[in-house]
Design an enzyme around this catalytic site. Structure first.
Site, PDB file in Angstrom:
ATOM      1  CG  ASN A  10     -30.980 -45.369  -8.924  1.00 20.89           C
ATOM      2  OD1 ASN A  10     -31.965 -46.242  -9.374  1.00 20.89           O
ATOM      3  ND2 ASN A  10     -30.976 -43.948  -8.828  1.00 20.89           N
ATOM      4  CE  LYS A  12     -29.344 -42.942 -12.163  1.00 23.65           C
ATOM      5  NZ  LYS A  12     -28.671 -41.632 -12.586  1.00 23.65           N
ATOM      6  CG  HIS A  93     -32.577 -39.786  -8.052  1.00 25.67           C
ATOM      7  ND1 HIS A  93     -32.349 -39.235  -9.213  1.00 25.67           N
ATOM      8  CD2 HIS A  93     -31.632 -40.569  -7.683  1.00 25.67           C
ATOM      9  CE1 HIS A  93     -31.104 -39.670  -9.790  1.00 25.67           C
ATOM     10  NE2 HIS A  93     -30.562 -40.328  -8.915  1.00 25.67           N
ATOM     11  CD  GLU A  95     -31.783 -39.495 -12.914  1.00 26.57           C
ATOM     12  OE1 GLU A  95     -32.373 -40.678 -12.733  1.00 26.57           O
ATOM     13  OE2 GLU A  95     -30.340 -39.558 -13.038  1.00 26.57           O
ATOM     14  CD  GLU A 164     -27.695 -39.446  -5.741  1.00 27.82           C
ATOM     15  OE1 GLU A 164     -26.853 -40.432  -6.130  1.00 27.82           O
ATOM     16  OE2 GLU A 164     -28.991 -39.217  -6.285  1.00 27.82           O
ATOM     17  N   GLY A 170     -24.014 -39.150 -13.337  1.00 25.76           N
ATOM     18  CA  GLY A 170     -23.935 -39.486 -14.743  1.00 25.76           C
ATOM     19  C   GLY A 170     -23.224 -38.742 -15.878  1.00 25.76           C
ATOM     20  CB  SER A 209     -19.652 -39.405 -11.552  1.00 23.68           C
ATOM     21  OG  SER A 209     -20.248 -39.030 -12.424  1.00 23.68           O
TER      22      SER A 209
HETATM   23  C1  PEP Z   1     -27.662 -41.564  -9.202  1.00 26.46           C
HETATM   24  O1  PEP Z   1     -28.308 -41.159 -10.321  1.00 26.46           O
HETATM   25  O2  PEP Z   1     -28.153 -41.778  -8.192  1.00 26.46           O
HETATM   26  C2  PEP Z   1     -26.385 -41.773  -9.702  1.00 26.46           C
HETATM   27  C3  PEP Z   1     -25.448 -41.550  -8.312  1.00 26.46           C
HETATM   28  O3  PEP Z   1     -25.836 -41.781 -10.779  1.00 26.46           O
HETATM   29  P1  PEP Z   1     -24.320 -42.048 -11.247  1.00 26.46           P
HETATM   30  O4  PEP Z   1     -23.498 -42.895 -10.321  1.00 26.46           O
HETATM   31  O5  PEP Z   1     -24.620 -42.577 -12.728  1.00 26.46           O
HETATM   32  O6  PEP Z   1     -23.752 -40.709 -11.325  1.00 26.46           O
END
Ligand code: PEP
Length: 251
Positions: A10, A12, A93, A95, A164, A170, A209
């Site tokens: 992703n 973003k 998601h 976000e 998630e 992040g 992460s």
């Molecule tokens: C995400 O936002 O879907 C995600 C998993 O981000 P990150 O891997 O940067 O934690």
């Protein structure tokens, strides 16, 4: 659980045309990993170009509207994503839930519209740190599934769920493998209660992460069918290390 391990990047709100070189490198390398399904979700502006630049990997959107068209400035519909060359879309998601005030009803409507448009759907769920600290993580996630899982039109066959934890996205922090295993077990039970036996086939991805250093451990957890990767998907090198870890486990 059906299917190959599914590793999805992703991007973003990152990426202009120059970053298509990373997608090309990922696509070229994907032929070395036939036992892994690989996909990228670039910003909407790159979907069409990426579709034309790659051959093996999937390409998808990061969000799509619940309606096909209309006066919704700045939004994009699932029909438009499909027309631009998408195979799938990410829906719900954290976000989007946080910065665009999306609730489970919005997420469900978006997921249903995406399936109707012929897209596969990656539906995201996950608890905040406060909810985990309060002992509510499983309750929050299963309630999100109850409220947002699409019904009909390709569900659950074209559905994946991404667990998630919001506090892991992040941040470089990841839950313990025991916590991931417990949550994926709870998600599986909920999917079976929603879809019957077909719920046993839905892929459940872990996201938050995921990096080269922790990918093998996380992907080996029972009922982890792949990973949704943010930061580490922005370069071919870091993303392919995760794809490689999935391939080693699939051998
Ligand atoms: C995400 O936002 O879907 C995600 C998993 O981000 P990150 O891997 O940067 O934690």
């Amino acid at each position: 659980m059906a299917g190959l391990p599914y590793i999805v990047g992703n991007w973003k709100m990152n990426g202009t045309r120059a970053m298509l070189n990373e997608a090309r490198a990922i696509d070229r390398a994907a032929q070395r990993f036939p036992k892994v399904q690989v996909a990228l979700a670039p910003p909407t502006t790159l979907i069409h170009r990426m579709r034309e630049a790659v051959e093996l990997i999937g390409v998808g959107g990061q969000d799509s509207h619940s309606l096909e068209n209309g006066a919704y400035t700045g939004d994009v519909s699932a029909v438009m994503l499909k027309d631009a060359g998408s195979d799938f879309t990410i829906i719900g998601h954290s976000e989007r839930r946080e910065y665009h005030a999306e609730n489970d009803a919005h997420v469900k409507a978006k997921a249903q519209a995406a399936l109707s448009a012929g897209l596969a759907v990656i539906l995201c769920v996950g608890e905040t740190e406060a909810q985990r600290d309060a002992g509510d993580a499983e309750g929050v996630v299963t309630a999100q599934l109850e409220g947002s899982c699409p019904i009909g039109d390709g569900a659950p066959e074209k559905l994946s769920v991404a667990y998630e934890p919001v506090w892991a996205i992040g941040t470089g922090r990841v839950p313990s493998v025991d916590d991931v295993a417990a949550m994926h077990k709870a998600i599986r039970a909920k999917l079976i209660s929603i879809y019957g036996e077909a719920g046993a086939e839905v892929r459940i991805l872990y996201g938050g992460s995921v990096k080269a250093e922790n990918a093998a451990e996380l992907l080996a957890v029972p009922d982890v069918g792949g990973a949704l990767v943010g930061g580490a998907s922005l370069t071919a090198e870091s993303f392919l290390a995760i794809v490689g870890a999935a391939a080693s486990l699939a051998d």
